[in-house]
Design a protein around this motif. Structure first.
Motif, PDB file in Angstrom:
ATOM      1  N   GLY A   1      42.639  54.941  42.416  1.00  0.00           N
ATOM      2  CA  GLY A   1      43.773  54.269  41.814  1.00  0.00           C
ATOM      3  C   GLY A   1      45.044  55.070  41.725  1.00  0.00           C
ATOM      4  O   GLY A   1      46.079  54.524  41.360  1.00  0.00           O
TER       5      GLY A   1
ATOM      6  N   GLY B   1      34.389  41.222  45.701  1.00  0.00           N
ATOM      7  CA  GLY B   1      35.801  40.919  45.569  1.00  0.00           C
ATOM      8  C   GLY B   1      36.568  41.462  46.766  1.00  0.00           C
ATOM      9  O   GLY B   1      36.492  42.651  47.055  1.00  0.00           O
TER      10      GLY B   1
ATOM     11  N   GLU C   1      45.004  35.646  35.494  1.00  0.00           N
ATOM     12  CA  GLU C   1      45.917  36.787  35.669  1.00  0.00           C
ATOM     13  C   GLU C   1      45.346  37.972  34.911  1.00  0.00           C
ATOM     14  O   GLU C   1      45.119  37.880  33.708  1.00  0.00           O
ATOM     15  CB  GLU C   1      47.315  36.437  35.136  1.00  0.00           C
ATOM     16  CG  GLU C   1      48.301  37.586  35.281  1.00  0.00           C
ATOM     17  CD  GLU C   1      49.692  37.228  34.774  1.00  0.00           C
ATOM     18  OE1 GLU C   1      50.147  36.096  35.026  1.00  0.00           O
ATOM     19  OE2 GLU C   1      50.317  38.086  34.106  1.00  0.00           O
ATOM     20  N   VAL C   2      45.107  39.049  35.631  1.00  0.00           N
ATOM     21  CA  VAL C   2      44.554  40.251  35.015  1.00  0.00           C
ATOM     22  C   VAL C   2      45.609  41.348  34.976  1.00  0.00           C
ATOM     23  O   VAL C   2      46.698  41.228  35.553  1.00  0.00           O
ATOM     24  CB  VAL C   2      43.299  40.739  35.761  1.00  0.00           C
ATOM     25  CG1 VAL C   2      42.192  39.705  35.668  1.00  0.00           C
ATOM     26  CG2 VAL C   2      43.599  41.090  37.199  1.00  0.00           C
ATOM     27  N   HIS C   3      45.262  42.417  34.284  1.00  0.00           N
ATOM     28  CA  HIS C   3      46.224  43.484  34.016  1.00  0.00           C
ATOM     29  C   HIS C   3      46.481  44.346  35.242  1.00  0.00           C
ATOM     30  O   HIS C   3      47.609  44.761  35.495  1.00  0.00           O
ATOM     31  CB  HIS C   3      45.693  44.348  32.871  1.00  0.00           C
ATOM     32  CG  HIS C   3      46.746  45.069  32.122  1.00  0.00           C
ATOM     33  ND1 HIS C   3      46.919  46.426  32.215  1.00  0.00           N
ATOM     34  CD2 HIS C   3      47.695  44.616  31.287  1.00  0.00           C
ATOM     35  CE1 HIS C   3      47.925  46.771  31.436  1.00  0.00           C
ATOM     36  NE2 HIS C   3      48.417  45.706  30.868  1.00  0.00           N
ATOM     37  N   ARG C   4      45.434  44.579  36.010  1.00  0.00           N
ATOM     38  CA  ARG C   4      45.573  45.464  37.158  1.00  0.00           C
ATOM     39  C   ARG C   4      44.371  45.280  38.075  1.00  0.00           C
ATOM     40  O   ARG C   4      43.268  45.027  37.618  1.00  0.00           O
ATOM     41  CB  ARG C   4      45.616  46.932  36.685  1.00  0.00           C
ATOM     42  CG  ARG C   4      46.035  47.920  37.760  1.00  0.00           C
ATOM     43  CD  ARG C   4      45.909  49.363  37.287  1.00  0.00           C
ATOM     44  NE  ARG C   4      46.756  49.725  36.189  1.00  0.00           N
ATOM     45  CZ  ARG C   4      48.030  50.102  36.303  1.00  0.00           C
ATOM     46  NH1 ARG C   4      48.589  50.183  37.488  1.00  0.00           N
ATOM     47  NH2 ARG C   4      48.735  50.409  35.235  1.00  0.00           N
ATOM     48  N   LEU C   5      44.641  45.408  39.383  1.00  0.00           N
ATOM     49  CA  LEU C   5      43.575  45.461  40.373  1.00  0.00           C
ATOM     50  C   LEU C   5      43.571  46.856  40.990  1.00  0.00           C
ATOM     51  O   LEU C   5      44.513  47.626  40.818  1.00  0.00           O
ATOM     52  CB  LEU C   5      43.795  44.399  41.459  1.00  0.00           C
ATOM     53  CG  LEU C   5      43.766  42.946  40.962  1.00  0.00           C
ATOM     54  CD1 LEU C   5      44.231  41.997  42.062  1.00  0.00           C
ATOM     55  CD2 LEU C   5      42.354  42.580  40.516  1.00  0.00           C
ATOM     56  N   ASN C   6      42.503  47.157  41.706  1.00  0.00           N
ATOM     57  CA  ASN C   6      42.437  48.469  42.345  1.00  0.00           C
ATOM     58  C   ASN C   6      43.613  48.633  43.320  1.00  0.00           C
ATOM     59  O   ASN C   6      44.061  47.669  43.932  1.00  0.00           O
ATOM     60  CB  ASN C   6      41.093  48.602  43.090  1.00  0.00           C
ATOM     61  CG  ASN C   6      40.795  50.043  43.473  1.00  0.00           C
ATOM     62  OD1 ASN C   6      41.328  50.973  42.882  1.00  0.00           O
ATOM     63  ND2 ASN C   6      39.947  50.218  44.459  1.00  0.00           N
TER      64      ASN C   6
ATOM     65  N   ASP D   1      46.568  48.931  42.626  1.00  0.00           N
ATOM     66  CA  ASP D   1      47.682  48.095  42.172  1.00  0.00           C
ATOM     67  C   ASP D   1      47.924  46.900  43.074  1.00  0.00           C
ATOM     68  O   ASP D   1      49.064  46.468  43.282  1.00  0.00           O
ATOM     69  CB  ASP D   1      48.964  48.929  42.063  1.00  0.00           C
ATOM     70  CG  ASP D   1      49.042  49.640  40.717  1.00  0.00           C
ATOM     71  OD1 ASP D   1      48.517  49.090  39.734  1.00  0.00           O
ATOM     72  OD2 ASP D   1      49.620  50.727  40.653  1.00  0.00           O
TER      73      ASP D   1
ATOM     74  N   GLU E   1      42.779  39.335  44.302  1.00  0.00           N
ATOM     75  CA  GLU E   1      41.411  39.631  44.746  1.00  0.00           C
ATOM     76  C   GLU E   1      40.608  38.356  44.604  1.00  0.00           C
ATOM     77  O   GLU E   1      40.790  37.605  43.642  1.00  0.00           O
ATOM     78  CB  GLU E   1      40.826  40.765  43.892  1.00  0.00           C
ATOM     79  CG  GLU E   1      39.416  41.180  44.300  1.00  0.00           C
ATOM     80  CD  GLU E   1      39.049  42.599  43.863  1.00  0.00           C
ATOM     81  OE1 GLU E   1      39.951  43.368  43.465  1.00  0.00           O
ATOM     82  OE2 GLU E   1      37.853  42.943  43.923  1.00  0.00           O
TER      83      GLU E   1
ATOM     84  N   TYR F   1      41.524  36.557  41.153  1.00  0.00           N
ATOM     85  CA  TYR F   1      42.241  37.399  40.201  1.00  0.00           C
ATOM     86  C   TYR F   1      43.625  37.691  40.761  1.00  0.00           C
ATOM     87  O   TYR F   1      43.749  38.183  41.884  1.00  0.00           O
ATOM     88  CB  TYR F   1      41.497  38.721  39.984  1.00  0.00           C
ATOM     89  CG  TYR F   1      40.076  38.556  39.527  1.00  0.00           C
ATOM     90  CD1 TYR F   1      39.773  38.313  38.189  1.00  0.00           C
ATOM     91  CD2 TYR F   1      39.015  38.628  40.430  1.00  0.00           C
ATOM     92  CE1 TYR F   1      38.462  38.145  37.767  1.00  0.00           C
ATOM     93  CE2 TYR F   1      37.694  38.465  40.011  1.00  0.00           C
ATOM     94  CZ  TYR F   1      37.424  38.232  38.683  1.00  0.00           C
ATOM     95  OH  TYR F   1      36.129  38.067  38.270  1.00  0.00           O
TER      96      TYR F   1
END
Lengths: 204, 204, 204
Positions: A24, A105, A182-187, A189, A193, A151
């Motif tokens: 990350g 994912g 809606e999520v805070h963060r994906l791998n 950034d 997904e 996501y």
């Protein structure tokens, strides 16, 4: 010739060696060649095993990328189809268990370069294409998808693009049941997904 | 009489025509009648196809809403039971594949009006009722639920309400395995969404 | 001797009585003994039923904790294996349906004390161990996992620890397909939660 099982071991051993570039930190952008070997990019500290592995990779060039895994004790088959993205870390791209196919994912990584596709819509399309390829390797089309979870990191910006891409790829209804959040963060950034489950009965 | 397959095509064609009002802009609140036709609300630009579709809907009034889809190549059945919410966008409410029933993430939309139910607890109850109706259409009760994931936008406020609603609807233990997480945003800035998988074997 | 079904009813009745201490208010930290009975902690208002339940629990001390549930109308078996964490609220830890085992989102709760394990890595390991125990109770090993979703509250901090723990517990590839996302909050402000599905065919 290196047996497939050894190739797979190798691929994962390499992953462990480079684990610091996988978690990350946007400063440590990396990319891999088709053998999953990490290449040094400007500003990234050189991977200690990089040179050795590049040389080793040349030896196994004739070995099938889609290495076979023996099934699990209960018969779960791990998927690693030709053309799929290479995993870096403690995951594989999919499984078959009984009549169902489970895909990890997927994000918009170009399997040819193992780097993120540029452009929001193009990247989202690539995520769905990555999922499609894995499902198709077990005989399931997009129409055989039983559920997806999408996501996104911005509902307003990316949900319309997901709709557009799905409409293009499915062509017409019906569509699979979908949950979009809606999520805070994906791998890495990343922006979108998609996780999908498919149905591909052994006996039709 | 319009054949069910045409009605379904129509429903989705209409969705595409109105896609700009579906993607999270709270300024563009919309509602639909029982045929999934978008009605203009104050402050919303008129849907270009709205008048035509309203007229067309009257023609198909005697046609079953629960239009049949032919199964996928591998036998996935897309669900569209009478009484379920109407989907707007590239998704359907559920699938059956083999012995399992997969329901899309459900929110507290009143299927009679296709608008969000007012009141936190009532809205969360409606989300679970929407899921229940779809599962029951394939012969699965809430007790036949094998897993749920509950997405809330405020763990402190909404988890107690989810507990209360589940206690009411299930009546007594056991309850399905649950994963509950607080996410950044749901579609339409909603407060809770539940995704469930059910078991309904073809041969008991 | 109290029959298992009564014990289970009791366990849930107690949960309802204490529902106010279960819903995320960090002021109301609680813990439970092995019978799921809430004990008063300093600063927490006494649970009204606490004294009665503690006494009652002593009576049922010889009764198996892993109480049997009768299956659902469609044959879903609710799991409650010895050694698993005790649920507080409207959920159980797992189900079996046909050839699949579904485990609820697991966090790093020590089943011996029903409190969160201290230390990020140790807590994440415990979450996976909790999942493993439930899967194994139905004959599925970690290698029989068909998918996991990992929720973290900080991708940068916790994804490397998840990788490390998975590498340790699985030992070697292959790994299950994984979806990892950073969410806004988990229950009890926890750091990581993992939801897994496993394959354990009735007839191998």
């Amino acid at each position: 010739m290196v047996p497939p099982s050894l190739l797979h071991e190798f691929s994962h051993a390499e992953t462990r060696a480079c684990v610091q570039c996988l978690d990350g930190n946007p400063e440590n952008r990396h990319h891999s060649n088709q053998f999953g070997v990490h290449l040094r990019t400007p500003g990234q500290r050189e991977c200690a095993m990089g040179r050795f592995l590049l040389a080793f990779a040349a030896i196994v060039v004739t070995t099938s990328i889609a290495s076979a895994q023996s099934p699990s004790p209960n018969g779960v088959k791990t998927l690693n189809p030709a053309g799929a993205i290479k995993t870096t870390g403690t995951w594989d791209v999919g499984t078959r268990a009984g009549d169902f196919v489970f895909v990890a994912g997927m994000r918009g990584i170009d399997p040819k370069t193992n780097t993120l596709v540029q452009g929001d819509e193009a990247r989202i399309r690539q995520a769905f294409l990555n999922m499609k390829l894995i499902a198709e390797s077990e005989g399931a089309s997009l129409r055989d998808c039983v559920r997806i979870v999408v996501y996104v990191t911005d509902m307003f910006r990316f949900r319309p693009l997901v709709n557009k891409v799905q409409e293009e790829l499915w062509g017409k209804p019906p569509y699979p049941p979908r949950t979009i959040i809606e999520v805070h963060r994906l791998n890495q950034d990343d922006i979108t997904e998609v996780e999908g489950t498919f149905y591909a009965p052994m006996k039709k």
